[in-house]
Design a protein around this motif. Structure first.
Motif, PDB file in Angstrom:
ATOM      1  N   THR B 140       0.925  -1.193   0.078  1.00  0.00           N
ATOM      2  CA  THR B 140       0.093  -0.071   0.111  1.00  0.00           C
ATOM      3  C   THR B 140       0.844   1.276   0.018  1.00  0.00           C
ATOM      4  N   GLY B 195      -3.465   3.521   0.040  1.00  0.00           N
ATOM      5  CA  GLY B 195      -3.825   3.301   1.345  1.00  0.00           C
ATOM      6  C   GLY B 195      -3.148   4.329   2.098  1.00  0.00           C
ATOM      7  N   PHE B 201      -7.136   0.670   8.325  1.00  0.00           N
ATOM      8  CA  PHE B 201      -6.499  -0.183   7.472  1.00  0.00           C
ATOM      9  C   PHE B 201      -7.095  -1.714   7.931  1.00  0.00           C
TER      10      PHE B 201
END
Lengths: 121, 290
Positions: B140, B195, B201
């Motif tokens: 990410t 992200g 997350f």
């Protein structure tokens, strides 16, 4: 202090490489072609060799094959440093006994990470 | 740049990405944002800041954030963490996951992909010991632009020479013109998605191994603590966290502890006190740190 033999027919490249290697605490010796490099090695085997491919008199790859047959010639860590950047040349170099391979142009980071990779730094 | 513009940029970047900029990072603003300004037809940093203040150009806002948060990335950066992963952490986890035969790894600041691909190369080299396993590597990053590059797996001659051993280049890359592309099998092993570590997350799931190197340095203490403790919740009891060589959990959170003998590797504090049967994956590692 480890020693490095710099083999390149270009005076500019030898100078740049010498500066970087001295910063990395190597003592350096220089040779302008494969034949001169072989004489240097017979005189005193270095710990490392930074090796160009295309040079007059004797090429880097011819030098490497001869070196690996010399007494004690299996010892130096050989890092090619050349404009030849295709997979065929790289494979040929590894088969001839090169430990690492740098494609020109190079900078300090590349020399440092490659030399670290083979345990010289 | 005047103080009011500088302060505005600092606030803006902290809110968008958590990045903390001190006065001595002025040079960073100039070297990274001038090219962005020029590329977008703006003559100076003042004009760029004015455009961000107006806030209408969403793309410009994204470009500025990306330019300031993107880091140069090397394959096998710092070497030691990857040796540790290959020689210590993975062998223990391969043994511990022998029945579930599943391993999930997260590269939390994947940037242009060098870190997750380095992990993928290591797993590929160990594949004889993981026949039929399900291996997930998630990469990410905040920046969409770098993730696009990561997915393509296309690197310049300079990039493939920073940290990548020549045997790995020969084995896993194909030369395309002046560029080198990592092979399709390795690209398929890594799933890249955008992200922001400041946001939730937990939907990514649990990870046996998390790489979060050289990212936390940009955050203040409170944010570091929050991110690390949320990461702890995504780790199984024997999960392992890799931080950058200059980073530590000391004074940030007491939920993680350094694994002794493995520089830059951290495990749940609770693992150190519960090393008993059934034997957790990292027991042989964690036991050393007691």
């Amino acid at each position: 202090m480890k020693s490095c033999l710099i083999v390149d027919d270009s005076r500019v490249i030898r100078k740049v490489a010498r500066q970087i290697l001295e910063e990395l605490h190597f003592t350096t010796v220089e040779a302008v072609d494969g034949k001169e490099a072989l004489d240097c090695c017979r005189d005193s085997m270095p710990d490392a060799i930074l090796l160009d491919w295309n040079m007059p008199v004797m090429s880097g790859i011819d030098f490497l094959r001869k070196l690996r047959q010399e007494q004690g010639g299996e010892l130096p860590v050989v890092v090619f440093c050349t404009t030849e950047n295709d997979i065929e040349h790289i494979t040929e170099a590894i088969q001839a006994g090169a430990n690492e391979y740098i494609m020109k142009p190079f900078d300090r980071d590349i020399i440092e990470t490659k030399f670290t990779e083979v345990g010289l730094v | 740049m005047n103080k009011s513009d500088f302060d505005f940029l600092c606030d803006f970047l902290r809110q968008r990405s958590g990045l903390i900029l001190s006065q001595d990072k002025m040079y960073l603003i100039e070297s990274r944002l001038l090219p962005v300004a020029k590329k977008n037809g703006l003559k100076s940093l003042e004009e760029l800041v004015a455009a961000i203040r107006r806030g209408q150009d969403k793309k410009l806002v994204q470009l500025v954030t990306e330019a300031m948060t993107t880091n140069e990335s090397f394959f096998f950066r710092d070497k030691t963490p990857f040796d540790t992963l290959r020689d210590q952490v993975l062998p223990a986890l391969i043994e511990a996951r022998g029945s579930s035969r599943q391993l999930r790894i997260w590269s939390a600041a994947a940037s242009t992909g060098q870190e997750p691909y380095s992990i993928a190369m290591i797993l590929k080299d160990l594949q004889a010991r993981m026949q039929g396993w399900r291996l997930d590597i998630i990469g990410t990053d905040l920046s969409h632009e770098v993730l696009e590059k990561a997915r393509a797996g296309m690197y310049s001659q300079f990039e493939v020479q920073r940290g990548l051993p020549i045997q790995m280049l020969v084995k896993y890359f194909k030369q395309i013109g002046e560029m080198w592309q990592i092979d399709a099998g390795l690209r398929a092993m890594v799933n890249f998605q955008p992200g922001n570590l400041l946001e939730r997350f937990d939907s990514l799931g649990k990870f046996d191994i998390i790489f979060c190197r050289n990212v936390l340095i940009y955050f203040d203490q409170e944010t570091k603590k929050d991110i690390l403790e949320r990461m702890v919740r995504q780790m199984p009891e024997d999960g392992m966290l890799f931080l950058g060589s200059a980073e530590t959990v000391l004074g940030v959170t007491d939920q993680l502890a350094a694994v002794k003998g493995l520089r830059g590797v951290y495990c749940k504090k609770s693992l150190l006190t519960t090393v008993s049967s059934p034997r957790p994956a990292a027991a042989p590692l964690a036991a050393k740190s007691a």
